[in-house]
Design an enzyme around this catalytic site. Structure first.
Site, PDB file in Angstrom:
ATOM      1  N   TRP A   1      63.581  -4.590 -32.572  1.00 38.05           N
ATOM      2  CA  TRP A   1      64.000  -3.546 -31.618  1.00 38.05           C
ATOM      3  C   TRP A   1      63.378  -2.213 -31.974  1.00 38.05           C
ATOM      4  O   TRP A   1      62.962  -1.460 -31.086  1.00 38.05           O
ATOM      5  CB  TRP A   1      65.520  -3.471 -31.507  1.00 38.05           C
ATOM      6  CG  TRP A   1      66.113  -4.751 -30.992  1.00 38.05           C
ATOM      7  CD1 TRP A   1      67.038  -5.530 -31.625  1.00 38.05           C
ATOM      8  CD2 TRP A   1      65.805  -5.429 -29.763  1.00 38.05           C
ATOM      9  NE1 TRP A   1      67.321  -6.637 -30.861  1.00 38.05           N
ATOM     10  CE2 TRP A   1      66.581  -6.614 -29.721  1.00 38.05           C
ATOM     11  CE3 TRP A   1      64.938  -5.160 -28.702  1.00 38.05           C
ATOM     12  CZ2 TRP A   1      66.526  -7.514 -28.652  1.00 38.05           C
ATOM     13  CZ3 TRP A   1      64.882  -6.064 -27.641  1.00 38.05           C
ATOM     14  CH2 TRP A   1      65.657  -7.205 -27.620  1.00 38.05           C
TER      15      TRP A   1
ATOM     16  N   ASP B   1      69.574   3.989 -31.624  1.00 39.02           N
ATOM     17  CA  ASP B   1      69.836   2.801 -30.820  1.00 39.02           C
ATOM     18  C   ASP B   1      71.052   2.130 -31.454  1.00 39.02           C
ATOM     19  O   ASP B   1      70.970   1.550 -32.529  1.00 39.02           O
ATOM     20  CB  ASP B   1      68.611   1.878 -30.853  1.00 39.02           C
ATOM     21  CG  ASP B   1      68.834   0.583 -30.080  1.00 39.02           C
ATOM     22  OD1 ASP B   1      69.966   0.352 -29.607  1.00 39.02           O
ATOM     23  OD2 ASP B   1      67.869  -0.199 -29.964  1.00 39.02           O
TER      24      ASP B   1
ATOM     25  N   LYS C   1      76.649  -5.850 -25.581  1.00 36.49           N
ATOM     26  CA  LYS C   1      77.056  -6.334 -26.894  1.00 36.49           C
ATOM     27  C   LYS C   1      78.451  -5.852 -27.246  1.00 36.49           C
ATOM     28  O   LYS C   1      79.349  -6.650 -27.440  1.00 36.49           O
ATOM     29  CB  LYS C   1      76.035  -5.933 -27.945  1.00 36.49           C
ATOM     30  CG  LYS C   1      74.808  -6.846 -27.847  1.00 36.49           C
ATOM     31  CD  LYS C   1      73.514  -6.215 -28.161  1.00 36.49           C
ATOM     32  CE  LYS C   1      72.364  -7.145 -27.785  1.00 36.49           C
ATOM     33  NZ  LYS C   1      71.093  -6.463 -27.756  1.00 36.49           N
TER      34      LYS C   1
END
Ligand SMILES: *Cc1c(COP(=O)(O)O)cnc(C)c1O
Length: 361
Positions: A100, A170, A197
């Site tokens: 990511w 993030d 999530k």
């Protein structure tokens, strides 16, 4: 029958939320229509949207000088939106802690001079690298980290000291999972997270951004990519993902009933605690992440052979434990236990792992 779902994302949702949605699928309150059928320019939708924003503000204790946006495009769109909005001087520092982060870095490079100040690539990203503040650039527009690395099961346990350079995070896979400075909004310039999530269903991305970082978008920035355009339109510039936002609101209400972040943190520590405790004492399952960098949300481990891993995943599936396979480039197992994952499911899984170990000595 519902299974014990350890998916890394979208993750499982609280059962009471799903039941409530089912019950009002056709008619929401006394409005004569489903939330999905509401115009986003009506009071009945404003009564969902703004309270959802207020609830997020309350739960995360977000200071007044931050704006809360519900956007589309996933966390991935923020990889370009952040540089377009924040990179006034075309300079930013990033830490590379996995796929990511790599994606964030790759996208940011389109817009300016990116320095990767540290990386844990050398050991398959199984740790958070030590950060040396003397390598940070004081004139960078921002400093980017990925607080929880979903794929490898690592998380920051300490924030870098970036001085006056805004910290951008993030937080897709661990937002609202623990209390303390790691999640204290005032330590950040900007926080972003795909909802699927830890917040709710897919389709909406939460962005929490400090006011002074809004309004300096690069000249070519499209309207949809400009935070200030969304803020000026009272956060509803175009049709937002209305139903997803509604489910987020229900999940936030559920979280509040669990005692907010402080309440869920206890459950998260308990869940991760029993699983790590088992892994640390197991001769069959080997935890992947370094101890100091362990995630509370995604727990990764391996078995001695691929065959044994496949056997475990198969037998677990037959017993109602699903989505335990590790990320494609990493292999092994990954057990995801976001806020909505019931502690009972983790207890049952640990029991199953113990039994598997006894039978496969
Ligand atoms: C899942 C995930 C992403 C990708 O999010 P999308 O919403 O699919 O764009 C980005 N970062 C992290 C840390 C993630 O866990």
């Amino acid at each position: 029958m519902r299974v014990c779902n350890f998916s890394a994302g979208p993750g499982c949702l609280p059962l009471p939320v799903l039941e409530k949605i089912r019950n009002e699928m056709v008619e929401h309150e006394d409005h004569g229509m489903s939330v999905m059928e509401m115009s986003h320019r009506t009071q009945m939708f404003y009564d969902i949207f703004y309270p959802a924003q207020d609830l997020l503000k309350k739960i995360m204790n977000i200071p007044d000088n931050y704006k809360i946006l519900f956007l589309t495009g996933g966390a991935t769109t923020q990889n370009s939106m952040i540089p377009m909005n924040l990179m006034k001087n075309k300079k930013a520092d990033y830490v590379n802690t996995g796929v990511w982060s790599e994606k964030s870095i790759k996208e940011a490079k389109r817009f300016g001079d990116i320095k990767v100040v540290a990386s844990s690539e050398d050991r398959m990203y199984n740790y958070i690298p030590t950060l040396d503040a003397s390598t940070f650039r004081p004139d960078a527009d921002y400093f980017h980290i990925t607080t929880n690395n979903t794929i490898y099961g690592t998380r920051y346990t300490q924030l870098p000291n970036t001085g006056n350079v805004p910290l951008v995070a993030d937080m897709s896979s661990n937002i609202m999972s623990e209390t303390g400075p790691l999640m204290d909004v005032q330590n950040f310039g900007l926080i972003y997270a795909g909802a699927q999530k830890n917040i709710g269903p897919s389709g909406v991305t939460v962005v929490i951004v400090r006011e002074d970082l809004i309004g300096n978008a690069l000249p070519f920035t499209p309207d949809m990519m400009d935070y200030s355009v969304h803020v000026k339109a009272n956060y509803i510039y175009n049709t937002p993902p209305t139903f997803a936002i509604y489910v987020v609101k229900l999940c936030l209400e559920w979280l509040q009933e669990q005692g907010g972040i402080a309440g869920i943190e206890k459950v998260n520590n308990y869940k991760a605690g029993i699983l790590y405790d088992f892994l640390d004492n197991s001769k069959l399952f080997i935890p992947s992440a370094e101890k100091e960098s362990r995630s509370l949300m995604n727990i990764t481990c391996t078995l001695s052979t691929k065959d044994l891993e496949a056997k475990f995943i198969k037998e677990a599936g037959e017993n109602g434990f699903v989505n335990l396979k590790g990320y494609k480039t990493v292999g092994g197992l990954r057990i995801s236990m976001y806020n909505a994952q019931p502690a009972e499911n983790v207890e049952k899984l640990v029991e199953f792992m113990k039994k598997f170990e006894l039978q496969n000595k």
